[in-house]
Design a protein around this motif. Structure first.
Motif, PDB file in Angstrom:
ATOM      1  N   ALA A 151      24.941  -2.853 -10.382  1.00 41.26           N
ATOM      2  CA  ALA A 151      25.839  -1.824 -10.734  1.00 41.26           C
ATOM      3  C   ALA A 151      25.572  -0.497 -10.045  1.00 41.26           C
ATOM      4  N   ALA A 152      24.118  -0.589  -9.506  1.00 38.53           N
ATOM      5  CA  ALA A 152      23.503   0.494  -8.628  1.00 38.53           C
ATOM      6  C   ALA A 152      22.796   0.233  -7.785  1.00 38.53           C
ATOM      7  N   VAL A 153      22.077   0.702  -6.865  1.00 38.54           N
ATOM      8  CA  VAL A 153      21.132   0.755  -6.034  1.00 38.54           C
ATOM      9  C   VAL A 153      20.323   1.661  -5.959  1.00 38.54           C
ATOM     10  N   LEU A 154      19.107   2.103  -6.321  1.00 39.08           N
ATOM     11  CA  LEU A 154      18.288   3.473  -6.277  1.00 39.08           C
ATOM     12  C   LEU A 154      17.712   3.392  -5.266  1.00 39.08           C
ATOM     13  N   GLY A 155      17.849   4.397  -4.302  1.00 39.37           N
ATOM     14  CA  GLY A 155      16.654   4.188  -3.009  1.00 39.37           C
ATOM     15  C   GLY A 155      15.225   4.744  -3.103  1.00 39.37           C
ATOM     16  N   ARG A 156      14.419   4.880  -1.861  1.00 40.07           N
ATOM     17  CA  ARG A 156      12.911   5.182  -2.406  1.00 40.07           C
ATOM     18  C   ARG A 156      13.003   5.988  -2.739  1.00 40.07           C
ATOM     19  N   GLY A 157      12.018   6.309  -3.274  1.00 39.35           N
ATOM     20  CA  GLY A 157      11.896   8.314  -3.911  1.00 39.35           C
ATOM     21  C   GLY A 157      12.440   8.849  -5.800  1.00 39.35           C
ATOM     22  N   ALA A 158      13.443   7.425  -6.056  1.00 32.66           N
ATOM     23  CA  ALA A 158      14.315   7.616  -7.216  1.00 32.66           C
ATOM     24  C   ALA A 158      13.240   7.458  -8.421  1.00 32.66           C
ATOM     25  N   THR A 159      13.768   8.363  -9.092  1.00 29.89           N
ATOM     26  CA  THR A 159      12.965   9.654 -10.559  1.00 29.89           C
ATOM     27  C   THR A 159      12.606   8.841 -11.139  1.00 29.89           C
ATOM     28  N   GLU A 160      12.151   9.440 -12.164  1.00 31.04           N
ATOM     29  CA  GLU A 160      11.973   8.590 -13.466  1.00 31.04           C
ATOM     30  C   GLU A 160      13.454   8.479 -14.159  1.00 31.04           C
ATOM     31  N   ALA A 161      13.625   9.661 -14.546  1.00 27.88           N
ATOM     32  CA  ALA A 161      15.009  10.390 -14.980  1.00 27.88           C
ATOM     33  C   ALA A 161      15.784   9.739 -14.038  1.00 27.88           C
ATOM     34  N   GLN A 162      16.190   9.229 -13.003  1.00 25.27           N
ATOM     35  CA  GLN A 162      17.310   8.048 -12.294  1.00 25.27           C
ATOM     36  C   GLN A 162      17.351   7.261 -12.641  1.00 25.27           C
ATOM     37  N   PRO A 195       0.943  -0.972  -0.007  1.00 20.90           N
ATOM     38  CA  PRO A 195       0.395   0.142  -0.102  1.00 20.90           C
ATOM     39  C   PRO A 195       0.857   1.280   0.042  1.00 20.90           C
ATOM     40  N   ASP A 196       1.913   1.462   0.358  1.00 27.18           N
ATOM     41  CA  ASP A 196       3.635   1.989   0.715  1.00 27.18           C
ATOM     42  C   ASP A 196       3.821   2.810  -1.124  1.00 27.18           C
ATOM     43  N   VAL A 197       5.155   2.783  -1.557  1.00 26.61           N
ATOM     44  CA  VAL A 197       6.249   3.169  -2.599  1.00 26.61           C
ATOM     45  C   VAL A 197       5.802   2.431  -3.277  1.00 26.61           C
ATOM     46  N   CYS A 198       5.419   0.704  -3.156  1.00 27.80           N
ATOM     47  CA  CYS A 198       5.875   0.459  -4.290  1.00 27.80           C
ATOM     48  C   CYS A 198       4.748   0.945  -5.650  1.00 27.80           C
ATOM     49  N   PRO A 199       4.199   1.051  -5.725  1.00 32.19           N
ATOM     50  CA  PRO A 199       3.097   1.147  -7.182  1.00 32.19           C
ATOM     51  C   PRO A 199       4.052   3.011  -8.051  1.00 32.19           C
ATOM     52  N   SER A 200       4.560   3.848  -6.954  1.00 30.65           N
ATOM     53  CA  SER A 200       4.839   4.681  -7.838  1.00 30.65           C
ATOM     54  C   SER A 200       6.550   4.402  -8.094  1.00 30.65           C
ATOM     55  N   HIS A 201       7.036   3.533  -7.554  1.00 28.90           N
ATOM     56  CA  HIS A 201       8.189   2.914  -7.646  1.00 28.90           C
ATOM     57  C   HIS A 201       8.785   2.077  -9.318  1.00 28.90           C
ATOM     58  N   LEU A 202       7.767   1.113  -9.443  1.00 27.89           N
ATOM     59  CA  LEU A 202       6.974   0.533 -10.145  1.00 27.89           C
ATOM     60  C   LEU A 202       7.356   1.205 -11.437  1.00 27.89           C
ATOM     61  N   ARG A 203       5.807   2.017 -10.596  1.00 26.98           N
ATOM     62  CA  ARG A 203       5.701   3.082 -12.635  1.00 26.98           C
ATOM     63  C   ARG A 203       6.353   3.846 -12.550  1.00 26.98           C
ATOM     64  N   ASN A 204       7.495   4.102 -11.810  1.00 23.11           N
ATOM     65  CA  ASN A 204       8.338   4.902 -12.155  1.00 23.11           C
ATOM     66  C   ASN A 204      10.045   4.334 -13.043  1.00 23.11           C
ATOM     67  N   GLY A 205       9.561   3.276 -12.422  1.00 25.80           N
ATOM     68  CA  GLY A 205      10.545   2.002 -13.292  1.00 25.80           C
ATOM     69  C   GLY A 205       9.805   1.609 -15.103  1.00 25.80           C
ATOM     70  N   ALA A 206       8.707   1.303 -14.654  1.00 25.71           N
ATOM     71  CA  ALA A 206       8.216   1.304 -16.149  1.00 25.71           C
ATOM     72  C   ALA A 206       8.128   2.629 -17.304  1.00 25.71           C
ATOM     73  N   LEU A 207       8.021   3.788 -16.469  1.00 24.34           N
ATOM     74  CA  LEU A 207       8.218   4.792 -17.018  1.00 24.34           C
ATOM     75  C   LEU A 207       9.503   5.355 -18.226  1.00 24.34           C
ATOM     76  N   ALA A 208      10.268   5.224 -16.824  1.00 22.73           N
ATOM     77  CA  ALA A 208      12.331   5.192 -17.693  1.00 22.73           C
ATOM     78  C   ALA A 208      12.536   4.172 -18.695  1.00 22.73           C
ATOM     79  N   PHE A 209      11.335   2.797 -18.080  1.00 24.55           N
ATOM     80  CA  PHE A 209      11.350   1.997 -19.629  1.00 24.55           C
ATOM     81  C   PHE A 209      11.286   2.272 -20.569  1.00 24.55           C
ATOM     82  N   GLY A 210      10.274   3.077 -21.201  1.00 27.79           N
ATOM     83  CA  GLY A 210       9.112   3.612 -22.054  1.00 27.79           C
ATOM     84  C   GLY A 210      10.181   4.582 -22.412  1.00 27.79           C
ATOM     85  N   HIS A 211      11.196   4.850 -22.124  1.00 30.13           N
ATOM     86  CA  HIS A 211      11.796   6.390 -22.443  1.00 30.13           C
ATOM     87  C   HIS A 211      13.206   5.698 -23.354  1.00 30.13           C
ATOM     88  N   LEU A 212      12.956   4.478 -23.141  1.00 28.09           N
ATOM     89  CA  LEU A 212      14.702   4.001 -23.646  1.00 28.09           C
ATOM     90  C   LEU A 212      14.382   3.698 -25.047  1.00 28.09           C
TER      91      LEU A 212
END
Length: 151
Positions: A131-142, A28-45
């Motif tokens: 190679a990297a560990v991105l923490g809570r709140g990692a943005t789409e750009a990051q 119920p917490d950060v994960c939905p937006s965390h996953l969404r940011n990952g998916a959005l970043a993937f879409g910019h590739l």
């Protein structure tokens, strides 16, 4: 580990970069937006980059997250996301290899429960090294920059 299509060993994905998440479908917490940011970043590739990157979600709640539920949840988040489940021992081994932590909380009166877990994105290079560990709140750009850095 098991994907909806059958067993999957991430070592068979060598040659591809991984954006690896540990979460669960009832988070119920950060994960939905965390996953969404990952998916959005993937879409910019670019399409060529997308062919070399995999989005992977490993559940930390195998009791509720069946392969079918993982398939539905992953499809809701992004067609590029693969949801993995497994036995508690399999999940513990994968989580330990990334130093990811999780703990099932005590059930509430209605039987529902949460699973506290590490809120990170693990960026795995095509050669299999972390190679990297991105923490809570990692943005789409990051996330996008981290993925491109390992390609």
């Amino acid at each position: 580990m098991r994907a909806p299509e059958g067993p999957l060993d991430t070592r068979t994905l060598r040659g591809q970069a991984l954006l690896l998440f540990f979460s669960y479908t009832h988070c119920p917490d950060v994960c939905p937006s965390h996953l969404r940011n990952g998916a959005l970043a993937f879409g910019h590739l670019t399409p060529a980059e997308q062919a070399r990157v995999r989005l992977i979600l490993v559940t930390v709640d195998p009791g509720r997250d069946t392969p079918a539920r993982m398939k539905d949840y992953a499809a809701f988040v992004s067609p590029a996301l693969t949801g993995l489940t497994g036995t508690p021992a399999e999940i513990a081994a994968v989580a330990k290899s990334y130093d990811a932590a999780y703990l099932r909380q005590e059930p509430r009166a209605d039987g529902s429960y949460d699973v506290g877990h590490t809120e990170r994105i693990y960026v795995v290079a095509p050669d299999g090294r972390l190679a990297a560990v991105l923490g809570r709140g990692a943005t789409e750009a990051q996330i996008l920059a981290a993925a491109r850095k390992v390609l």
